[in-house]
Design an enzyme around this catalytic site. Structure first.
Site, PDB file in Angstrom:
ATOM      1  N   ASN A   4      -4.008 -21.444  16.314  1.00  0.00           N
ATOM      2  CA  ASN A   4      -5.141 -22.197  16.937  1.00  0.00           C
ATOM      3  C   ASN A   4      -5.605 -23.460  16.433  1.00  0.00           C
ATOM      4  OD1 ASN A   4      -7.796 -22.339  14.545  1.00  0.00           O
ATOM      5  ND2 ASN A   4      -6.395 -20.749  14.007  1.00  0.00           N
ATOM      6  N   ASN A  38     -12.149 -22.329   1.474  1.00  0.00           N
ATOM      7  CA  ASN A  38     -11.126 -22.386   2.299  1.00  0.00           C
ATOM      8  C   ASN A  38     -10.190 -23.676   2.272  1.00  0.00           C
ATOM      9  OD1 ASN A  38      -9.683 -23.111   4.536  1.00  0.00           O
ATOM     10  ND2 ASN A  38     -11.264 -22.662   6.114  1.00  0.00           N
ATOM     11  N   CYS A  68      -6.978 -23.948   5.738  1.00  0.00           N
ATOM     12  CA  CYS A  68      -6.652 -24.393   7.234  1.00  0.00           C
ATOM     13  C   CYS A  68      -5.939 -25.728   7.441  1.00  0.00           C
ATOM     14  CB  CYS A  68      -8.182 -24.788   7.959  1.00  0.00           C
ATOM     15  SG  CYS A  68      -8.906 -23.104   8.443  1.00  0.00           S
ATOM     16  N   THR A 118      -3.391 -19.695   7.848  1.00  0.00           N
ATOM     17  CA  THR A 118      -2.360 -19.697   8.924  1.00  0.00           C
ATOM     18  C   THR A 118      -1.181 -20.608   8.493  1.00  0.00           C
ATOM     19  OG1 THR A 118      -3.639 -21.348   9.857  1.00  0.00           O
ATOM     20  CG2 THR A 118      -4.038 -19.277  10.704  1.00  0.00           C
ATOM     21  N   CYS A 132      22.288   9.655  19.897  1.00  0.00           N
ATOM     22  CA  CYS A 132      22.774   8.203  20.633  1.00  0.00           C
ATOM     23  C   CYS A 132      22.775   8.244  22.140  1.00  0.00           C
ATOM     24  CB  CYS A 132      24.168   8.255  19.995  1.00  0.00           C
ATOM     25  SG  CYS A 132      25.169   6.794  20.817  1.00  0.00           S
ATOM     26  N   CYS A 161      24.759  -1.377  18.712  1.00  0.00           N
ATOM     27  CA  CYS A 161      25.453  -1.383  17.544  1.00  0.00           C
ATOM     28  C   CYS A 161      26.613  -2.001  17.536  1.00  0.00           C
ATOM     29  CB  CYS A 161      25.263  -0.047  16.871  1.00  0.00           C
ATOM     30  SG  CYS A 161      26.355   1.296  17.850  1.00  0.00           S
ATOM     31  N   CYS A 174      32.612  -0.619   6.825  1.00  0.00           N
ATOM     32  CA  CYS A 174      31.165  -0.787   6.752  1.00  0.00           C
ATOM     33  C   CYS A 174      30.623  -1.337   5.598  1.00  0.00           C
ATOM     34  CB  CYS A 174      30.347   0.489   7.096  1.00  0.00           C
ATOM     35  SG  CYS A 174      28.502   0.606   7.143  1.00  0.00           S
ATOM     36  N   CYS A 176      19.493  -0.985  16.926  1.00  0.00           N
ATOM     37  CA  CYS A 176      19.492   0.345  17.784  1.00  0.00           C
ATOM     38  C   CYS A 176      18.009   0.528  18.413  1.00  0.00           C
ATOM     39  CB  CYS A 176      19.780   1.535  16.561  1.00  0.00           C
ATOM     40  SG  CYS A 176      19.884   3.294  17.751  1.00  0.00           S
TER      41      CYS A 176
END
Lengths: 433, 444
Positions: free
Chosen positions: A77, A136, A139, A205, A347, A353, A380, A390
């Protein structure tokens, strides 16, 4: 049902869900609708100094990114602080607070960075009977160009100075709202604490351009062919916010400083995560702007159910529970070994994967001619990418190897806890010997 | 409107104009852009995707769906057309529930596949309605190829050959090109003259000439074509229709379902078409379903599909069967026609119950009769009018490799060639592959 009653720096609210200072809290009409829907509190949209109010652009002020089916994931914004006269806001705040005694009502403030301006605005809001103020300093657009908002929040000395003025000229609890547009969020938090802040709230933000119009070559939202950076929020920013909250919660200098968690809170689960990482309550904006005020009802029921299941009787039982488990990389257990396991019944044979592992990771998944996917434990490294890509929840899981069990990849047996600080490859560890 | 559903015998104009319009409008209209985005978002972009393997033309489905999802349906269309130049028609007529969508992992996961067929139509329509053709011809080779039959196989072969730089002449017996795309399939699957428009669009590649009203034995001989052209493709389909071999077959109003469907496709004013009050369709395939459903849509009161074996043996897909029963068609299984009776024209069909055992089909002694003003035979088509000297494999032209027949220089593709299912998409694949093989052998 668990008691969601919240007491944040002495400000009581029936639940820990507040609406953040933003468009939804700009006026009485909206705020009353929010209270009717069940919100525990609101931080009234930022008031500026007395005089002619700021003006907003008259073209688009929001930009967005979407996921599947246009599910809004991130919102940006370029709206400024309230563009309504100060008097009108003050009058409405007073009316609302008198009518909704059990709800928290905090006033967000942003005035020029001089003592007189702050002294003056604090005097002006005294009569509203509001529960506290939020400064504030966050901003990142528009007001920052005028030396306010994140322009203050990016300079710890200014934060400390202004916070000190506020504590000097007001007896109200003071929350300092921090900008994430800095390199280390602990520095502004420390400054707020030194200045006497009762709490910090974060994140405001994030500086952003959401998209570019590829026909007009202008950033979006586009105003007459030009665009400017705006503040980014919504589900997409949650991971950034969680980390910043955790950093303040676990830092020695700021430990114990109350935190109001903000950044992409969309469901009760998001709220619980912020609270587990040290937030005393949460503030919400984008979820309400996307779905309307009713979303708070799911947050209330969800958090209650969760707390009941965990035998927690008060939100204080949840706040900070995960903080001790946030650590530095160097202390992670390098002898913790897991291996991916694919549940063949669950699966659906999409092969994502396999593509992810084969193309971009460690070639640790085997694909047979009939599309059976199996993990090669000797390859692995337990990176988790297969689980992340997955599409079936819990189809791939990580199995933790027992101590003494052979890790087929390294050929070594799993040992006891050991981390980088003592690892032989660590030059610093060697030097210490 | 003088006639109604209850008018006895065979009559036209049984319905109101609105009913005809509604009944023969697009059964599955094109997805709106937002619907397409939502449908496309469901695709998991599988590795070595099962849908792609299930597609006879091996379209890169995950890629084209991703191209739709990212706002480039024209690029998606090019992905489709590079494998299947009749991807527009296939998107409408493919039994996707038995092919790509059956293989979709979402079907495994939640019983609801990605709507691949409808997404394909979204993409192909997007490009075709621009009137542009996405391919250009290679440098002219000076070679010429004759294609006999302008159906899916012939058109697919011709397009690929033309693209490779060869000059192609297509011969077709009918007045319009398109084959079963033009004269077969149910009207509501490709309304608005789509088949003809698709042919016109396909021909934009250039280098293809079509001569209508010519077929083998009617102005053409295989020897003549072989002499005149460097290669010949036979894509002559199955022009013969199986006989009922039951008493009373020659009575009036006992018709071939394919003829009924063809006439219906060519008649713009459906109110002019005559249909029986009681219609019996004999057969169990797509043709039977298309004939039965359209009989119902033309206003027949009672329409029955009678199939001699069990439901599981029907070659019409479950979706097609459900569609038929959904519009009110009754499907009888395990019944075989014994005779058609009537005084000059069909009046009733007598059926016997059947038992499908290891020794084949056995008729039981128990029979029953169904009223039938009109009987449609949909019990399969056969090869007919094929040139002498070609080796056959069963009842079709024997082929090896990519459609090579026993005669050098002659290829066969589509329903007339042995192997593969009798589907539009299979015909397209075979035509394309034969063209590639011809190209390799002509240029090699």
């Amino acid at each position: 049902m668990a008691n969601l009653q919240s007491n944040f720096i002495g400000i009581k609210s029936p639940n820990p869900f507040w609406l953040a200072s933003a468009p939804p809290t700009d006026k009485k009409y909206n705020v009353e609708r929010a209270f009717e829907a069940g919100w525990g509190g609101v931080v009234w949209k930022t008031l500026g100094a007395e005089g002619p109010p700021v003006v907003n652009v008259n073209g688009p002020r929001y930009g967005a990114i979407w996921g599947a089916d246009r599910r809004l994931l991130g919102l940006n914004n370029i709206e400024l602080i309230t563009d309504r006269p100060l008097e009108v806001n003050l009058q409405e705040i007073k009316e609302v607070k008198r009518k909704w005694r059990d709800r928290a009502l905090i006033i967000s403030l942003m005035v020029p960075c001089d003592e007189e301006s702050w002294k003056d605005i604090l005097k002006r809001i005294e009569g509203t009977e509001a529960d506290g103020v939020e400064l504030n300093f966050g901003c990142p657009h528009g007001m920052a160009e005028r030396g306010m908002g994140s322009a203050v929040g990016q300079v710890p000395e200014y934060i400390e100075m202004v916070t000190r003025w506020v504590k000097q000229y007001s007896r109200m609890p003071c929350i300092v709202k921090l900008t994430p547009n800095i390199t280390d969020v602990r520095r502004p938090a420390e400054a707020a604490k030194r200045g006497g802040a009762d709490a910090v709230s974060l994140i405001n933000t994030i500086n952003s351009i959401t998209s570019v119009d590829l026909d007009s070559f202008a950033p979006e939202p586009t105003i007459d062919g030009k665009g400017t950076h705006g503040g980014y929020c919504g589900p997409a920013v949650k991971p950034i916010a969680l980390n910043m909250v955790a950093e303040i919660a676990r830092s020695e200098a700021t430990r114990g400083l109350p935190i109001s968690g903000i950044g992409g809170v969309t469901t009760w689960r998001d709220a619980a995560e912020f609270m587990a990482l040290g937030a005393g309550n949460v503030q919400v904006c984008t979820a309400a702007m996307t779905y309307g005020f009713k979303v708070v009802q799911e947050m209330i029921s969800g958090l209650s159910q969760y707390m009941d299941e965990k035998c927690m009787t008060s939100t204080a039982d949840l706040v900070g529970r995960a903080v001790p488990n946030v650590t530095d990389w160097q202390y992670l257990n390098l002898n913790y070994v897991t291996k991916a396991v694919i549940d063949q019944d669950a699966c659906i044979k999409c092969g994502r994967c396999y593509a992810a592992c084969e193309d971009t990771s460690h070639q640790a998944i085997d694909m047979s001619a009939d599309r059976t996917f199996t993990v090669k434990e000797e390859e692995c490294v337990a990176c988790n990418l297969c689980i992340d890509v997955c599409p079936v929840e819990s189809c791939i899981t990580m199995r933790t190897l027992d101590q003494g069990e052979l890790d087929k990849r390294t050929g070594r047996k799993v040992g006891t806890y050991a981390n980088w600080t003592t690892h032989p490859n660590n030059p610093a560890a060697k030097a210490a010997e | 409107m003088s006639n109604s559903q209850f008018t006895p015998g065979v009559a036209s104009g049984r319905l109101s104009a609105d009913d005809y319009t509604r009944n023969f409008s697009d059964i599955a209209p094109r997805l709106e852009p937002h619907e397409a985005r939502v449908a496309a978002d469901r695709c998991y972009f599988c590795h070595d995707a099962p849908c792609m393997t299930a597609c006879p033309t091996s379209i890169d489905i995950p890629l084209f769906i991703r191209q739709i999802a990212t706002g480039t349906p024209e690029a998606a269309a090019k992905t489709i057309f590079s494998q299947n130049i009749l991807g527009g028609m296939c998107a409408r007529v493919c039994p996707t529930e038995q092919l790509c969508e059956e293989a979709c992992v979402r079907e495994t996961a939640e019983g609801k596949p990605v709507e691949i067929g409808r997404l394909q139509r979204f993409a192909t329509d997007s490009l075709m309605e621009k009137g542009t053709h996405p391919f250009t011809r290679d440098k002219a080779t000076g070679k010429t190829v004759a294609v006999v039959g302008a159906g899916p196989a012939g058109l697919s072969a011709a397009h690929r050959l033309a693209m490779k730089g060869h000059d192609v002449t297509i011969y077709d017996a009918r007045p319009k090109a398109g084959g079963l795309n033009e004269y077969g399939i149910a009207s509501y699957k490709a309304p608005g003259g789509f088949a003809a428009a698709e042919v016109g669009w396909l021909l934009k590649i250039g280098g293809i000439r079509i001569e209508n009203g010519k077929s083998l034995g009617n102005g053409l001989t295989l020897d003549g074509l072989k002499k005149q052209f460097d290669a010949v493709v036979l894509a002559i389909g199955l022009a013969g229709v199986n006989a009922l071999r039951a008493e009373g077959e020659s009575l009036a109003n006992v018709v071939n379902a394919v003829d009924f469907i063809a006439e219906l496709r060519q008649e713009p004013d459906k109110a002019k078409l005559k249909i029986g009050r009681d219609v019996v369709v004999i057969g169990g395939g797509m043709t039977a379903v298309d004939a039965a459903v359209q009989s119902k849509l033309l206003g027949a009161e009672n329409v029955t599909i009678a199939y001699r074996r069990g439901r599981e043996k029907m070659s019409a897909s479950t979706d097609e069967q459900d569609h038929a029963t959904g519009v009110g068609v009754r499907i009888l299984h395990n019944v075989a026609p014994v005779r058609v009776t009537g005084n000059g024209a069909a009046h009733e069909v007598e059926f016997a119950y059947t038992e499908d055992g290891p020794q084949g089909l056995k008729l039981s002694s128990e029979t029953f009769r169904l009223k039938a003003d009109q009987v449609m035979k949909a019990i399969g088509q056969t090869l007919s009018g094929q040139p002498e000297g070609l080796k056959l494999d069963g009842a079709k032209i024997a082929v090896t490799g990519a459609g090579r027949t026993s005669v050098p220089g002659v290829w066969a593709a589509g329903d007339c060639a042995a192997g593969g299912e009798d589907l539009t998409v299979t015909a397209v694949a075979e035509g394309r592959d034969a063209a590639e093989d011809i190209h390799a052998s002509l240029m090699g």
